[in-house]
Design an enzyme around this catalytic site. Structure first.
Site, PDB file in Angstrom:
ATOM      1  N   HIS A 105       5.670   4.832   3.926  1.00 57.88           N
ATOM      2  CA  HIS A 105       6.263   5.788   2.998  1.00 57.88           C
ATOM      3  C   HIS A 105       5.304   6.961   2.835  1.00 57.88           C
ATOM      4  O   HIS A 105       4.213   6.977   3.423  1.00 57.88           O
ATOM      5  CB  HIS A 105       6.643   5.126   1.669  1.00 57.88           C
ATOM      6  CG  HIS A 105       5.512   4.482   0.914  1.00 57.88           C
ATOM      7  ND1 HIS A 105       4.409   5.172   0.479  1.00 57.88           N
ATOM      8  CD2 HIS A 105       5.320   3.197   0.518  1.00 57.88           C
ATOM      9  CE1 HIS A 105       3.591   4.362  -0.161  1.00 57.88           C
ATOM     10  NE2 HIS A 105       4.112   3.144  -0.145  1.00 57.88           N
ATOM     11  N   HIS A 114       1.529   6.325   2.072  1.00 59.82           N
ATOM     12  CA  HIS A 114       0.694   5.979   3.232  1.00 59.82           C
ATOM     13  C   HIS A 114       0.426   7.246   4.064  1.00 59.82           C
ATOM     14  O   HIS A 114      -0.678   7.473   4.553  1.00 59.82           O
ATOM     15  CB  HIS A 114       1.396   4.971   4.144  1.00 59.82           C
ATOM     16  CG  HIS A 114       1.854   3.708   3.466  1.00 59.82           C
ATOM     17  ND1 HIS A 114       3.144   3.251   3.566  1.00 59.82           N
ATOM     18  CD2 HIS A 114       1.197   2.825   2.689  1.00 59.82           C
ATOM     19  CE1 HIS A 114       3.261   2.117   2.889  1.00 59.82           C
ATOM     20  NE2 HIS A 114       2.091   1.833   2.333  1.00 59.82           N
ATOM     21  N   CYS A 173      -2.866 -12.424  -7.843  1.00 61.14           N
ATOM     22  CA  CYS A 173      -1.667 -11.595  -7.663  1.00 61.14           C
ATOM     23  C   CYS A 173      -1.421 -11.450  -6.171  1.00 61.14           C
ATOM     24  O   CYS A 173      -2.250 -10.873  -5.461  1.00 61.14           O
ATOM     25  CB  CYS A 173      -1.821 -10.216  -8.320  1.00 61.14           C
ATOM     26  SG  CYS A 173      -0.449  -9.111  -7.890  1.00 61.14           S
ATOM     27  N   CYS A 211      -1.200  -7.801  -4.706  1.00 67.85           N
ATOM     28  CA  CYS A 211      -2.534  -7.187  -4.621  1.00 67.85           C
ATOM     29  C   CYS A 211      -3.424  -7.948  -3.647  1.00 67.85           C
ATOM     30  O   CYS A 211      -4.436  -7.437  -3.214  1.00 67.85           O
ATOM     31  CB  CYS A 211      -3.271  -7.232  -5.962  1.00 67.85           C
ATOM     32  SG  CYS A 211      -2.654  -6.137  -7.218  1.00 67.85           S
ATOM     33  N   CYS A 232      -0.050  -8.975 -13.838  1.00 63.34           N
ATOM     34  CA  CYS A 232      -0.954  -8.177 -13.009  1.00 63.34           C
ATOM     35  C   CYS A 232      -1.040  -6.746 -13.551  1.00 63.34           C
ATOM     36  O   CYS A 232      -0.004  -6.130 -13.831  1.00 63.34           O
ATOM     37  CB  CYS A 232      -0.436  -8.160 -11.581  1.00 63.34           C
ATOM     38  SG  CYS A 232      -1.160  -6.843 -10.600  1.00 63.34           S
ATOM     39  N   HIS A 292       0.785  -4.410 -10.772  1.00 63.26           N
ATOM     40  CA  HIS A 292       2.201  -4.613 -10.473  1.00 63.26           C
ATOM     41  C   HIS A 292       3.039  -4.985 -11.686  1.00 63.26           C
ATOM     42  O   HIS A 292       4.273  -5.015 -11.602  1.00 63.26           O
ATOM     43  CB  HIS A 292       2.366  -5.679  -9.390  1.00 63.26           C
ATOM     44  CG  HIS A 292       1.830  -5.235  -8.065  1.00 63.26           C
ATOM     45  ND1 HIS A 292       0.516  -5.420  -7.699  1.00 63.26           N
ATOM     46  CD2 HIS A 292       2.422  -4.556  -7.053  1.00 63.26           C
ATOM     47  CE1 HIS A 292       0.337  -4.895  -6.506  1.00 63.26           C
ATOM     48  NE2 HIS A 292       1.464  -4.364  -6.091  1.00 63.26           N
ATOM     49  N   LYS A 306       4.311   5.115  -9.477  1.00 67.54           N
ATOM     50  CA  LYS A 306       3.819   4.823  -8.129  1.00 67.54           C
ATOM     51  C   LYS A 306       4.987   4.275  -7.304  1.00 67.54           C
ATOM     52  O   LYS A 306       5.822   3.553  -7.826  1.00 67.54           O
ATOM     53  CB  LYS A 306       2.717   3.767  -8.214  1.00 67.54           C
ATOM     54  CG  LYS A 306       2.078   3.523  -6.864  1.00 67.54           C
ATOM     55  CD  LYS A 306       0.843   2.647  -6.954  1.00 67.54           C
ATOM     56  CE  LYS A 306       0.117   2.631  -5.628  1.00 67.54           C
ATOM     57  NZ  LYS A 306       0.317   1.420  -4.849  1.00 67.54           N
ATOM     58  N   LYS A 353       8.240  -1.055  -3.466  1.00 63.63           N
ATOM     59  CA  LYS A 353       9.485  -1.643  -2.995  1.00 63.63           C
ATOM     60  C   LYS A 353      10.331  -2.093  -4.171  1.00 63.63           C
ATOM     61  O   LYS A 353      11.534  -1.891  -4.204  1.00 63.63           O
ATOM     62  CB  LYS A 353       9.171  -2.844  -2.099  1.00 63.63           C
ATOM     63  CG  LYS A 353       9.448  -2.538  -0.662  1.00 63.63           C
ATOM     64  CD  LYS A 353       9.597  -3.746   0.218  1.00 63.63           C
ATOM     65  CE  LYS A 353       8.488  -4.764   0.110  1.00 63.63           C
ATOM     66  NZ  LYS A 353       8.265  -5.505   1.334  1.00 63.63           N
TER      67      LYS A 353
HETATM   68  N1  MSP Z   1      -4.051  -3.467   3.325  1.00 65.25           N
HETATM   69  C1  MSP Z   1      -4.698  -2.888   2.198  1.00 65.25           C
HETATM   70  C2  MSP Z   1      -5.844  -1.987   2.624  1.00 65.25           C
HETATM   71  C3  MSP Z   1      -6.889  -2.652   3.446  1.00 65.25           C
HETATM   72  S1  MSP Z   1      -8.112  -1.524   3.955  1.00 65.25           S
HETATM   73  C4  MSP Z   1      -9.274  -2.462   4.641  1.00 65.25           C
HETATM   74  C5  MSP Z   1      -3.696  -2.082   1.375  1.00 65.25           C
HETATM   75  N2  MSP Z   1      -2.624  -1.656   2.018  1.00 65.25           N
HETATM   76  S2  MSP Z   1      -1.421  -0.821   1.377  1.00 65.25           S
HETATM   77  O1  MSP Z   1      -0.539  -0.561   2.461  1.00 65.25           O
HETATM   78  O2  MSP Z   1      -0.890  -1.489   0.246  1.00 65.25           O
HETATM   79  O3  MSP Z   1      -1.994   0.506   0.809  1.00 65.25           O
HETATM   80  C6  MSP Z   1      -2.956   1.214   1.518  1.00 65.25           C
HETATM   81  C7  MSP Z   1      -3.149   2.594   1.028  1.00 65.25           C
HETATM   82  O4  MSP Z   1      -1.944   3.338   1.102  1.00 65.25           O
HETATM   83  C8  MSP Z   1      -3.582   2.854  -0.415  1.00 65.25           C
HETATM   84  O5  MSP Z   1      -4.846   2.632  -0.781  1.00 65.25           O
HETATM   85  C9  MSP Z   1      -3.384   4.338  -0.406  1.00 65.25           C
HETATM   86  O6  MSP Z   1      -4.388   4.917   0.357  1.00 65.25           O
HETATM   87  C10 MSP Z   1      -2.054   4.455   0.292  1.00 65.25           C
HETATM   88  N3  MSP Z   1      -0.990   4.457  -0.662  1.00 65.25           N
HETATM   89  C11 MSP Z   1      -0.035   3.504  -0.882  1.00 65.25           C
HETATM   90  N4  MSP Z   1       0.791   3.939  -1.850  1.00 65.25           N
HETATM   91  C12 MSP Z   1       0.414   5.143  -2.270  1.00 65.25           C
HETATM   92  C13 MSP Z   1       0.892   6.105  -3.169  1.00 65.25           C
HETATM   93  N5  MSP Z   1       1.968   5.935  -3.889  1.00 65.25           N
HETATM   94  N6  MSP Z   1       0.202   7.263  -3.264  1.00 65.25           N
HETATM   95  C14 MSP Z   1      -0.901   7.543  -2.510  1.00 65.25           C
HETATM   96  N7  MSP Z   1      -1.366   6.670  -1.682  1.00 65.25           N
HETATM   97  C15 MSP Z   1      -0.765   5.449  -1.555  1.00 65.25           C
HETATM   98  O7  MSP Z   1      -3.940  -1.843   0.224  1.00 65.25           O
END
Ligand code: MSP
Length: 507
Positions: free
Chosen positions: A19, A22, A127, A130, A144, A147, A295, A298
């Protein structure tokens, strides 16, 4: 030899699809990687997917397929999302790859041999979304804190990482490396957390099998975060290519969201110290991209896929928006209306119209051929300041500030055209005056194009061609190429169609 520069994004969980949150981190990493490559650095830009853990195992079970099948499907979606956004990653790591298992085992064995992993009993709250433990006082109404949903109560005999032993060493490290966590507010948060006292944490599981087995006790798999963080080492050859690892380690930048700062700025440096390795140079934590003040998740069903916006704004429009509109640090709220407004003002008007205007006049008044740039033209000093400002901003990962400086140069160029009125001079037969003005404007356009290239690679590559330049902006090298007076006179211009057609919000 070129300076090694190693930048990473988090590796994304494969239980989710890509999304714009990411994409935000990933585009920022890409802009930084492209910026450093322009300076001749030997850049290694790593991204990938985090494929182990309970969350992924459960997602796969819900779909009735194996975790690896599920991970393979989603990893491919991330890869193609990044390819679609022109992300110039050098490697895409999947934690299920054999090279990563080997690196994790080597890393774990080192920490174990060092005496920092021991068997113990754990009882507490977990959690799953997380993949993290919480103490009772960290929970909010028993749920949590991230969440807002119930946690699992677990009692397990696990291996523990002796994080508590690293409290003082971490404080010493951060005292000696004041820039190692950025921005400063995040550094304070990390220091505050360490000063409260660090507890050992459980780093293995027997309840699941979807993970990397501990080399000295294969009945346990490594806790998903312990395994995931090590991806940064695997990516540069840890345990496989000592020379390469020595060249790129420690990482220059780990870009992360604020939600995973603690893992990167507390657990990770301690794990590295325990393995006899150096902590990363900079962990940069940005804020969240909110949608309607929340934030994306899903469960809230408020996720926006990058492709939804790329369809409307193009790849450059997408990249530009998130880099210019959402400062890399605080939280920012996404709105479609703001995206349209910024696209129209910055891309369609300021860049697109400026280019159209200058190219049109050069075609009409100068026969479509680049006139010579004047060494002392009024835009020369502005362009020099622009580069200095962009460097200062990029050094603190203020991409929005850097773009602001580039767009100021475009604004100055526009203002110069207004003030010097080349159309009047053309009528009056002042060929030399017109050539001087337009030569300078084209050169300013070249420099602005070059400095905007890491953020909007497609449009700037096209503009490069229209300016009669060979190759792409990515073939030149900074700082030399930012110096005034390099647009070759005599080359042939191409007006082209508008690069960024205006958007109508009602459409
Ligand atoms: N798998 C772990 C990270 C392991 S790193 C060794 C994880 N993954 S995640 O897919 O849930 O999220 C990763 C990253 O995606 C977040 O830290 C952030 O950088 C980015 N984001 C996810 N949702 C986001 C927003 N809504 N806004 C900005 N960044 C976001 O955590």
């Amino acid at each position: 030899m070129a300076r090694p520069f190693f930048v990473t994004t988090p590796i994304y969980y494969v239980n989710d699809v890509p999304h714009i949150g990411h994409a935000y981190t990933t585009v920022a990493a890409d802009v930084l990687a492209r910026w450093r490559r322009l300076h001749g650095d030997d850049v290694f830009f790593l991204t990938g997917t985090d494929e182990h853990g309970l969350k992924v195992q459960r997602s796969a079970e819900e779909r009735g397929i194996s975790p690896l099948e599920w991970a393979t499907t989603t990893a491919a979606r991330f890869r193609s999302a990044w390819d679609d956004l022109d992300i110039s990653y050098d490697d895409f790591i999947r934690t299920t790859e054999p090279r990563h298992h080997a690196a994790v085992q080597e890393f774990l064995q080192r920490v174990y041999d060092n005496g920092d992993i021991e068997l113990d009993t754990y009882e507490g709250q977990y959690c799953v979304p997380c993949e993290a433990y919480y103490t009772d006082d960290e929970l909010v109404d028993g749920n949590c804190p991230i969440h807002g949903r119930p946690v699992d109560h677990v009692v397990e005999q696990n291996y523990f990482f002796r994080l508590s032993r690293y409290e003082q060493r971490l404080l010493d490290f951060y005292a000696e490396h004041p820039d190692a966590v950025q921005p400063e507010s995040r550094r304070n948060e990390v220091l505050g957390f360490i000063r409260q006292g660090l507890r050992d944490f459980s780093m293995s599981r027997t309840s699941i099998s979807w993970g990397v087995p501990l080399p000295w006790d294969p009945s346990h798999v490594a806790y998903v975060w312990f395994d995931a963080l090590i991806n940064y080492c695997t990516g540069v050859g840890f345990g496989a290519d000592a020379e390469r690892f020595a060249r790129f380690w420690p990482a220059d930048y780990h870009l992360v969201g604020k939600d995973i700062l603690r893992f990167h700025a507390v657990y990770w440096p301690a794990m590295l110290m325990a393995a006899g390795l150096e902590p990363p140079e900079v962990v940069f934590a940005h804020g969240w991209l909110l949608v309607g003040g929340e934030k994306m998740s899903k469960t809230r069903a408020n996720q926006i896929a990058p492709s939804d916006l790329v369809a409307d704004f193009g790849v450059d429009g997408f990249r530009y928006h998130f880099m210019a509109d959402q400062r890399f640090g605080p939280d920012g709220d996404f709105s479609y209306e703001a995206m349209v407004a910024r696209y129209n003002s910055d891309l369609a008007n300021n860049y697109g119209n400026l280019a159209n205007r200058v190219l049109n006049m050069a075609v009409n008044y100068c026969g479509g051929v680049v006139p010579a740039t004047r060494a002392d033209g009024p835009l020369a000093a502005v362009a020099a300041e622009t580069y200095t400002e962009v460097v200062a901003c990029m050094d603190r990962l203020d991409v929005a500030g850097a773009l602001g400086a580039v767009w100021d140069l475009m604004g100055a160029t526009n203002a110069y055209i207004e003030a010097s009125e080349p159309w009047k001079r053309n009528k009056a037969g002042d060929t030399e005056g017109v050539a001087g003005i337009l030569g300078d404007c084209l050169e300013a356009l070249r420099i602005a194009t070059l400095l905007a290239a890491p953020t909007i690679p497609r449009a700037t590559t096209e503009m490069w061609r229209r300016l009669g330049l060979t190759g792409t902006p990515f073939d030149v090298s900074l700082p030399a190429a930012a110096a005034w007076g390099q647009l070759p006179s005599g080359s042939v211009l191409d007006k082209g169609a508008p690069l960024f057609p205006r958007k109508d919000i009602d459409e």
